[in-house]
Design an enzyme around this catalytic site. Structure first.
Site, PDB file in Angstrom:
ATOM      1  N   SER A   1       0.801  -1.222   0.000  1.00  0.00           N
ATOM      2  CA  SER A   1       0.000   0.000   0.000  1.00  0.00           C
ATOM      3  C   SER A   1       0.834   1.272   0.000  1.00  0.00           C
ATOM      4  CB  SER A   1      -0.943   0.018   1.211  1.00  0.00           C
ATOM      5  OG  SER A   1      -0.213  -0.107   2.421  1.00  0.00           O
TER       6      SER A   1
ATOM      7  N   ASP B   1      -2.945   8.228   8.021  1.00  0.00           N
ATOM      8  CA  ASP B   1      -3.804   7.387   8.846  1.00  0.00           C
ATOM      9  C   ASP B   1      -2.903   6.651   9.835  1.00  0.00           C
ATOM     10  OD1 ASP B   1      -2.635   5.317   7.382  1.00  0.00           O
ATOM     11  OD2 ASP B   1      -4.420   4.941   6.155  1.00  0.00           O
TER      12      ASP B   1
ATOM     13  N   HIS C   1      -0.046   4.809   7.133  1.00  0.00           N
ATOM     14  CA  HIS C   1       0.537   5.336   5.895  1.00  0.00           C
ATOM     15  C   HIS C   1       1.018   6.773   6.032  1.00  0.00           C
ATOM     16  CE1 HIS C   1      -2.408   2.161   4.714  1.00  0.00           C
ATOM     17  NE2 HIS C   1      -1.335   1.742   4.058  1.00  0.00           N
TER      18      HIS C   1
END
Length: 362
Positions: A36, A319, A322
């Site tokens: 991600s 968040d 990340h």
């Protein structure tokens, strides 16, 4: 206060760097494998909770729209494309079209790991083995465009390849003993060894498929991310987690030496994300998540539709997992052009792409 000065000094230096490089790209093509931290939309249509195709993700991206990037704006793959001189971002495998593949493809997938099962509790993901299978599909498509597989691999010899993976093998595997058995089966050293055995096989496959310039991103200080601090109810980095991460990174750096010895016609380099992420101070307000995060699945990601923090240019995390765009920019600038000798081994990406091209030998 010393850490605040370090953070703001780094931000100042990075913001004053010229991002786009004029003229032709420094490499003809650029391929991305990972999770991600590099995903730019491959998870959007997967049956998974690990996706970021909703606001407030993308609030600072072009047009303020979510694209599937797990941040407020650009990620490391995007910034590196800019440093390399591309006038566009490398498209995700999920939507890449026709001759676009000649300039590169992004295969990265949120929640993906080196191990096939990492992140499986979140749903579908394109783990590293599947990403390499997708790359095989791309090679076949390139062969159709340039004439044959030999010509395709000669083209790939000139490309930059980056691989940033392994975080989910810890966050969404080893550090979740209530779901995954790995921590019951392996000590941290044994687990890092098992991961490296599997990783090395994948990298050899990448080499056999024509990759000759490969940057391997190590893992950052996972013990300092908001999710770990909340999990352990502390404002200090979790040393047991960081110690496990350092086992992985140490073995990855050694693997780079092995690969460079065994494949003298290629160049592999290690990007020391652990060192680069040392600006993190968990006591700083700027290391808290910028957005309000979910307390249910997907736990730790941004609450859909809620307005994130205003000062996104000084927060390091968007968040619970990340980094923000500015943190991505700092990391990429040091990966491309090392600020400290410890940032890359044996060379940064700027020097990697200037190594002599080699020709694929059938």
């Amino acid at each position: 206060m010393a850490c605040y000065g370090k953070i703001f000094a780094t931000i100042f230096v990075v913001l004053n760097l010229k991002t786009f490089v004029e003229g032709a790209p420094q490499v003809p093509c650029y391929f991305i494998f990972g999770d991600s931290l590099l995903d730019n939309g491959n998870n959007n249509d997967l049956n998974t909770t690990a996706k970021a195709n909703y606001p407030p993700y993308g609030v600072d991206f072009q047009g303020g729209r979510p694209t599937g990037r797990f941040t407020n704006g650009r990620n490391t793959a995007d910034f590196l494309a800019e440093y390399l001189g591309f006038d566009h971002y490398i498209p995700p495998f999920a939507s890449v079209k026709d001759s676009e593949i000649l300039e590169g493809v992004n295969y990265a997938s949120g929640s993906a790991g080196i191990r096939n099962d990492s992140g499986s509790h979140l749903g579908d993901r394109i783990y590293l083995g599947r990403q390499l299978e997708n790359h095989q599909t791309t090679i076949s498509r390139i062969a159709n465009l340039v004439g044959n597989t030999t010509s395709a691999k000669k083209h790939l010899n000139k490309c930059l390849f980056i691989v940033g993976i392994g975080s989910n093998d810890y966050i969404n595997n080893y550090l979740m003993p209530e779901i995954y058995p790995s921590s019951h089966l392996y000590t941290p050293t044994q687990y890092a060894t098992a991961l490296m055995d599997q990783y090395s096989q994948h990298l050899r496959t990448l080499y056999e498929d024509g990759a000759r310039k490969v940057a391997l991103f190590g893992l950052g200080q996972i013990g300092c991310i908001p999710a770990e601090l909340q999990k352990h109810d502390t404002r200090r980095c979790v040393s047991s987690t960081n110690n496990a991460i350092q086992q992985f990174n140490s073995k990855l750096k050694s693997l780079v030496d092995d690969l460079n010895t065994n494949f003298p016609d290629a160049k592999f380099t290690y990007i020391n994300m652990y060192s680069i992420s040392s600006i993190i101070d968990p006591l700083s307000v700027f290391t808290r998540p910028c957005c309000n995060v979910l307390e249910t699945m997907p736990e730790g990601q941004c609450v859909p539709g809620e307005t994130p923090c205003f000062l996104r240019g000084i927060y390091l995390f968007y968040d619970n997992f990340h980094p923000t765009e500015i943190a991505n920019r700092i990391a990429t600038s040091r990966a491309y052009n090392a600020l400290l000798p410890s940032d890359a081994y044996p060379m940064d990406i700027h020097h990697l792409i200037r190594t002599n091209n080699v020709v694929y030998d059938e």
